[in-house]
Design an enzyme around this catalytic site. Structure first.
Site, mmCIF file in Angstrom:
data_model
loop_
_atom_site.group_PDB
_atom_site.id
_atom_site.type_symbol
_atom_site.label_atom_id
_atom_site.label_comp_id
_atom_site.label_asym_id
_atom_site.label_seq_id
_atom_site.Cartn_x
_atom_site.Cartn_y
_atom_site.Cartn_z
ATOM 1 N N ARG A 60 31.261 -1.637 -0.479
ATOM 2 C CA ARG A 60 30.563 -2.042 -1.714
ATOM 3 C C ARG A 60 30.613 -0.910 -2.734
ATOM 4 N NH1 ARG A 60 25.523 -1.089 -2.146
ATOM 5 N NH2 ARG A 60 24.947 -1.768 -0.059
ATOM 6 N N TYR A 112 31.989 -17.922 -24.937
ATOM 7 C CA TYR A 112 32.232 -18.715 -23.722
ATOM 8 C C TYR A 112 30.909 -19.330 -23.227
ATOM 9 C CZ TYR A 112 33.440 -19.737 -18.870
ATOM 10 O OH TYR A 112 33.616 -20.344 -17.662
ATOM 11 N N ASP A 184 34.886 -9.726 -24.942
ATOM 12 C CA ASP A 184 35.545 -10.566 -23.939
ATOM 13 C C ASP A 184 37.007 -10.740 -24.375
ATOM 14 O OD1 ASP A 184 36.545 -12.657 -22.375
ATOM 15 O OD2 ASP A 184 34.594 -13.633 -22.209
ATOM 16 N N LYS A 209 41.982 -15.925 -15.302
ATOM 17 C CA LYS A 209 42.899 -16.564 -16.238
ATOM 18 C C LYS A 209 44.238 -15.815 -16.285
ATOM 19 C CE LYS A 209 39.073 -18.852 -16.756
ATOM 20 N NZ LYS A 209 38.071 -18.527 -17.756
HETATM 21 C C1 PLP Z 1 36.656 -18.359 -17.750
HETATM 22 C C2 PLP Z 1 36.054 -17.452 -18.757
HETATM 23 C C3 PLP Z 1 34.944 -16.649 -18.436
HETATM 24 C C4 PLP Z 1 34.248 -16.726 -17.097
HETATM 25 O O1 PLP Z 1 35.044 -16.227 -16.078
HETATM 26 P P1 PLP Z 1 34.921 -16.713 -14.540
HETATM 27 O O2 PLP Z 1 36.019 -15.948 -13.876
HETATM 28 O O3 PLP Z 1 35.125 -18.188 -14.527
HETATM 29 O O4 PLP Z 1 33.563 -16.327 -14.078
HETATM 30 C C5 PLP Z 1 34.469 -15.784 -19.404
HETATM 31 N N1 PLP Z 1 35.029 -15.716 -20.625
HETATM 32 C C6 PLP Z 1 36.090 -16.477 -20.979
HETATM 33 C C7 PLP Z 1 36.671 -16.355 -22.347
HETATM 34 C C8 PLP Z 1 36.632 -17.361 -20.052
HETATM 35 O O5 PLP Z 1 37.678 -18.124 -20.409
#
Ligand code: PLP
Length: 392
Positions: A60, A112, A184, A209
């Site tokens: 961890r 998001y 983000d 993604k």
């Molecule tokens: C999918 C997504 C998230 C969340 O990510 P997870 O891996 O699903 O927890 C946050 N920000 C954006 C822009 C996303 O497309």
């Protein structure tokens, strides 16, 4: 067998982005010369000499496989330290844990959905307040400033209408008022956009993604711009324990090596698709930062090296959107984006279903809006498939 430190020195990452993606420093195992980062599938580490300090004691708190991934993303984003989490939301929530009770955060209004939910249903209970603003309008951002404001949360391009925030302008405003900036960067990835170079403090990713790129790993990454933030994030990551597992860390490294090759091909396809869509009489609106009439194009070009692989467009009605979704043969019809396969999403019934309809419509997320994440299929096949689904 031990490799000399000059050998390690020789392999220190250098060169342009494509070279660094492959030669990031840990690509060859030091102990054996193996051609990939070893999977240290271990929860704990033997402490032979209790007096000596050793790098790893418990997974961890640190694990060499996860460490290789964390160093890799820090290198790509140009930050001082990286952190790997169990999901994008785990990374985002951990960054927000830097805030304390009574603090206030200014957040982009088309953030998001999961981030919106986190701020409005969980962080608010912890005494962290948030104001959602049109981040493309600096006057609105300034007007949201309070005496207890501590952070600004940005997402650009936003989702699904791909609005563009001027990163440098917001970073300068934040510096002026001693605010922490978080961005983000999921849609752009460090291949297209490196926010730390523009003054941002913490870059966040849903590595689920484009970074992972194969729709097979759920993961989140964070990169910080300085050592003191690094120490604070480390304390949160270790304290909350929401770390990425070892096998997923390895899979993510594997996926990231092809980031540039994938992004280049998908973006080329997205540019062609966006152009084709603008020529179709039955498509109402096309959202893509690379289109000449996109209102944020100039700002986007100033701060990014490409337009990305996501194109949103409005087919006119919910009925037509549903028909399209049922007739396409190439894309996965699903929530998510950024994979080798194309993914077609329907925000009104998927990512933004929980948003009140009036708010949703105000943000341009109509019943006819769909979002296409272009994968690695032949773009002419993708277009032909869309054409048959729209007209057939
Ligand atoms: C999918 C997504 C998230 C969340 O990510 P997870 O891996 O699903 O927890 C946050 N920000 C954006 C822009 C996303 O497309």
């Amino acid at each position: 067998m031990s490799h000399s430190s000059s050998d390690k020195e020789k392999r220190k990452a250098h060169g342009k982005f494509a070279t660094r993606l492959i030669h990031f420093g840990a690509e060859i195992d030091e102990a054996t010369g193996a051609s990939s980062v070893p999977l240290y599938q271990a929860s704990t580490f033997h402490q032979a000499d209790l007096e000596a300090s050793q790098e790893y004691d418990y997974t961890r708190s640190g694990n060499p496989t996860r460490q290789a991934l964390e160093d890799y993303i820090a290198l790509l984003e140009g930050g001082t330290r990286g952190f790997a989490f169990a999901s994008g939301m785990a990374a985002i929530s951990s960054a927000l844990m830097l805030l304390s009770q009574g603090d206030h955060v200014i957040c982009t209004e088309d953030v998001y959905g999961g981030t919106y939910r986190l701020l409005t249903t969980i962080m608010n209970r912890m005494g962290v307040e948030s104001t959602f603003v049109d981040m493309t309008n600096i006057a609105e951002v300034r007007a949201a400033l309070r005496s207890n404001t501590r952070a600004v949360f940005i997402e650009t391009p936003s989702n699904p209408t791909l609005r563009i925030t001027d990163i440098g302008e917001i970073a300068a405003f934040a510096k002026e008022h001693d605010l922490l900036t978080m961005l983000d960067n999921t849609f752009m990835t460090p291949y297209h956009q490196r926010p730390i170079e523009l003054g941002i403090d913490i870059v966040l990713h849903s590595a689920t993604k484009f970074l992972g790129g194969h729709s097979d790993v759920l993961a989140g990454l964070a990169v910080v711009a300085n050592d003191s933030l690094g120490r604070r994030m480390k304390q949160i990551q270790n304290g909350m324990g929401n770390v990425l597992g070892i096998q997923d860390s390895w899979l993510l490294i594997r996926g990231m090596k092809t980031l540039q090759a994938r992004m280049e091909m998908s973006e080329k396809g997205a540019r062609r698709l966006a152009q084709w869509l603008t020529e179709q009489p039955d498509i109402d609106v096309v959202y893509y930062p690379g289109l000449p009439n996109h209102p944020g194009r100039e700002i986007h070009e100033k701060q990014s090296l490409g337009y990305g692989a996501v194109v949103s467009f409005d087919v006119g009605s919910g009925e037509k959107a549903k028909k399209l979704l049922s007739k396409v043969k190439i894309p996965l019809v699903a929530v998510s984006l950024g994979a080798v396969e194309s993914i077609l999403s329907y925000p009104a019934m998927m990512s933004h279903a929980a948003m009140p309809k009036e708010v949703r419509l105000l943000r341009g997320i109509t019943d006819g809006l769909v979002r296409y994440s272009v994968g690695l299929e032949d773009i002419e096949d993708i277009i032909e498939d869309l054409e048959q689904a729209l007209r057939g």
